[in-house]
Design a protein around this motif. Structure first.
Motif, short mmCIF file in Angstrom:
data_model
loop_
_atom_site.label_atom_id
_atom_site.label_comp_id
_atom_site.label_asym_id
_atom_site.label_seq_id
_atom_site.Cartn_x
_atom_site.Cartn_y
_atom_site.Cartn_z
N ALA A 39 0.86 -1.20 0.12
CA ALA A 39 -0.05 -0.09 -0.04
C ALA A 39 0.82 1.11 -0.20
N MET A 40 0.56 2.40 -0.83
CA MET A 40 1.23 3.77 -0.69
C MET A 40 0.44 4.37 0.65
N VAL A 41 1.51 4.39 1.66
CA VAL A 41 0.81 4.89 2.89
C VAL A 41 1.69 6.62 3.00
N GLU A 42 0.77 7.27 3.76
CA GLU A 42 1.52 8.60 4.22
C GLU A 42 1.75 8.58 5.53
N ILE A 43 3.32 8.54 5.73
CA ILE A 43 3.72 8.13 7.20
C ILE A 43 5.25 9.14 7.17
N PRO A 44 5.84 9.36 8.43
CA PRO A 44 7.11 10.17 8.45
C PRO A 44 8.05 9.69 7.86
N CYS A 45 8.91 9.97 7.13
CA CYS A 45 10.24 9.75 6.39
C CYS A 45 11.59 10.41 7.01
N ILE A 46 12.42 10.00 7.03
CA ILE A 46 13.61 10.82 7.18
C ILE A 46 14.16 10.63 5.80
N VAL A 47 14.45 12.14 5.16
CA VAL A 47 14.75 12.32 3.63
C VAL A 47 16.14 12.80 3.28
N GLY A 48 16.89 11.96 2.76
CA GLY A 48 18.20 12.37 2.26
C GLY A 48 18.48 12.00 1.03
N SER A 49 19.70 12.07 0.31
CA SER A 49 19.92 12.17 -0.94
C SER A 49 19.64 10.73 -1.55
N ASN A 50 19.67 9.86 -0.99
CA ASN A 50 18.94 8.49 -1.60
C ASN A 50 17.42 8.29 -1.47
N GLY A 51 16.85 9.39 -1.03
CA GLY A 51 15.21 9.63 -1.07
C GLY A 51 14.92 9.12 0.40
N PRO A 52 13.53 9.01 0.41
CA PRO A 52 13.07 8.54 1.78
C PRO A 52 13.29 7.47 2.59
N GLU A 53 13.45 7.29 3.81
CA GLU A 53 13.36 6.08 4.69
C GLU A 53 12.29 6.08 5.57
N PRO A 54 11.51 5.32 5.46
CA PRO A 54 9.99 5.51 6.20
C PRO A 54 10.49 5.10 7.64
N ILE A 55 9.67 5.78 8.50
CA ILE A 55 9.79 5.53 9.96
C ILE A 55 8.84 4.36 10.48
#
Ligand code: NAD
Ligand code: G6P
Ligand code: MN
Length: 441
Positions: A355-371
């Motif tokens: 599923a595509m979910v809306e959640i906090p992510c840590i965003v850096g040069s490689n893109g988002p890392e979901p929490i």
């Protein structure tokens, strides 16, 4: 310091001048060497572009500016694509809202049958933008806020899984701005939030300040009385219909007082109320055409006539600075925590990993890392499973050209009372969307 080149896709959007002014106001944080506008409606874009050219010349003449309807010219030598297209423009939004309302079903830009219709129109053109980006600037990132973001995000996951596309929504940002004001804090950036859901379909479960103090009790007390209504809100959500949405959050909150809701849940939890309070002849699309669209275009024409933005009433869209935060996170690896629409992949443990979910992510040069969110309660899980299935069925229907799947999608939407009504609405939407939707069999 490296300077960036960006293209705004949907250059003729009512939001473009406010975003350009915001970018010009943030050049110290995010230096720019080139801004291009791209649209497929030359006449519409020319008015916005004529004004933007003057705004840029006055404030940052060193920035190269260009407006074009040629994809190669637009997407060549680009670091970021900021995408906010509206496929079918307001004329089609009006039909998305009015056709369901005829059947006493919610008529809304992104929710229910209207959102489904808009999704069916948007998938193809968004994929086309991604392909232009990858052909002409393979290292670029797309920051997409074109709606309906939930369906668009699912479509890009399915059809372009490796593409560098980030899907983001400004509704949680608008609400968090209000929360900060309710709490007497300077900025929403003073809040550390836990939030989960789908796009336009989510809940805050924890909100703390930087010292770790729990801010939920104070917010809950306020929302239980006033919803998210405050004296001085943002500059974007100002019309009376928005006031009603922020006020209705009080009733949405009451359904699950453990969390704080996204305003969009009113369309799913109180569809009867929404229909009763809708004007079937004059919907939000009419309000926007008579309000924001007239205002922005007439201000742009004035700037062009005067060859100057002196006395212009156009204002910086401060709230859009989240787009700069996102671009900076990628460009400078800032590791900022942001809410993004990403593939679940276990972040919500007891929910579909695809599923595509809306959640906090840590965003850096490689893109988002979901929490990691962990397990969610039955109420939210049930609602989300129903809604995510609607979104997935729409994408299935688009890919397969399947009438059956689209009928199922409408039938499953919590806003639609029966398969019978779903079919009546669907058949009208098919007629209205000729030329925009793939042919359904
Ligand atoms: P608008 O109609 O004023 O502008 C959209 C522009 O897109 C138009 O100029 C149109 O010609 C252009 N367009 C349509 N199809 C295109 C295509 N295939 N290729 C290139 N350009 C195309 O609409 P608006 O009200 O300014 O909104 C723009 C978009 O931003 C909408 O999708 C809206 O829903 C979205 N939006 C999203 C958020 C969010 O939270 N994600 C917030 C605000 C607006
Ligand atoms: C919010 C949502 C957007 C939506 C917009 C509609 O900002 O997050 O996704 O497009 O509202 O606003 P409008 O003024 O066009 O009704
Ligand atoms: Mn949104």
């Amino acid at each position: 310091m490296k300077k960036f080149s960006i293209v705004i896709a949907g250059g003729g959007s009512t939001y473009t001048p406010g975003i350009i002014l915001m970018l010009l106001d943030n050049l110290d944080r995010f230096p720019i060497r080139k801004i291009k506008l791209y649209d497929n409606d030359k006449d519409r874009q020319d008015i916005i572009a004529g004004a933007c050219e003057i705004l840029i010349k006055e404030r940052a003449p060193e920035i190269e500016f260009l407006a074009t309807i040629d994809p190669e010219e637009a997407f060549t030598d680009i670091d970021f694509v900021m995408a906010h297209i509206r496929v079918g423009k307001y004329a089609m939004r009006e039909l998305d809202e009015k056709i369901p309302l005829k059947y006493n079903v919610v008529g809304q830009e992104t929710c229910g049958p209207g959102g489904i219709a808009y999704g069916m129109r948007s998938i193809g053109p968004i994929i086309e933008l991604i392909d232009y980006m990858e052909r002409y600037s393979p290292n670029a990132w797309m920051l997409n806020y074109s709606n309906p973001a939930a369906i668009v995000a699912e479509a890009t996951r399915r059809l372009r899984p490796k593409s560098k596309v980030l899907n983001i929504c400004d509704m949680p940002i608008g609400i968090e701005n209000r929360m900060a004001k309710i709490l007497g804090l300077e900025s929403r950036k003073d809040l550390i939030v836990k939030y989960y859901g789908l796009n336009h379909f989510g809940w805050w479960t924890d909100i703390r300040d930087r010292k770790g103090n729990d801010l939920m009790p104070k917010l809950k007390e306020y929302v239980s009385k006033h919803g998210y209504v405050i004296d001085d809100g943002d500059s974007q959500h100002v019309d009376p219909s928005w006031y009603d949405t922020f006020a209705k959050a009080k009733d949405v909150y009451a359904v699950d007082p453990d969390t704080l809701p996204n305003t969009y849940l009113k369309y799913y939890l109180f569809p009867d109320y929404v229909v009763q309070h809708s004007n079937k002849e004059y919907t939000r699309a009419n309000e926007v055409m008579d309000g924001r669209e007239k205002f922005v275009f007439s201000e742009c024409r004035k700037i062009i006539e005067n060859k100057s933005s002196k006395d212009s009433k156009l204002h910086i869209d401060e709230h859009a600075s989240y787009i700069v935060d996102l671009a900076r996170a990628i460009a400078y690896n800032t590791q900022e925590r942001m809410l993004l629409i990403v593939e679940n992949q276990g972040a919500i443990e007891n929910f579909d990993p695809t599923a595509m979910v809306e959640i906090p992510c840590i965003v850096g040069s490689n893109g988002p890392e979901p929490i990691r969110i962990g397990r969610i309660p039955q109420f939210q899980k049930g609602l989300m499973e129903q809604q995510v299935s609607v979104e997935k069925l729409v994408v299935d229907a688009w890919i397969e050209g399947s009438y059956q799947k689209l009928w199922q999608a409408l039938t499953l939407s919590k806003t639609v009372p029966s398969a019978h009504v779903a079919k009546l609405i669907l058949d009208e939407l098919i007629e209205a969307n000729k030329g925009y939707w793939p042919e359904l069999k």
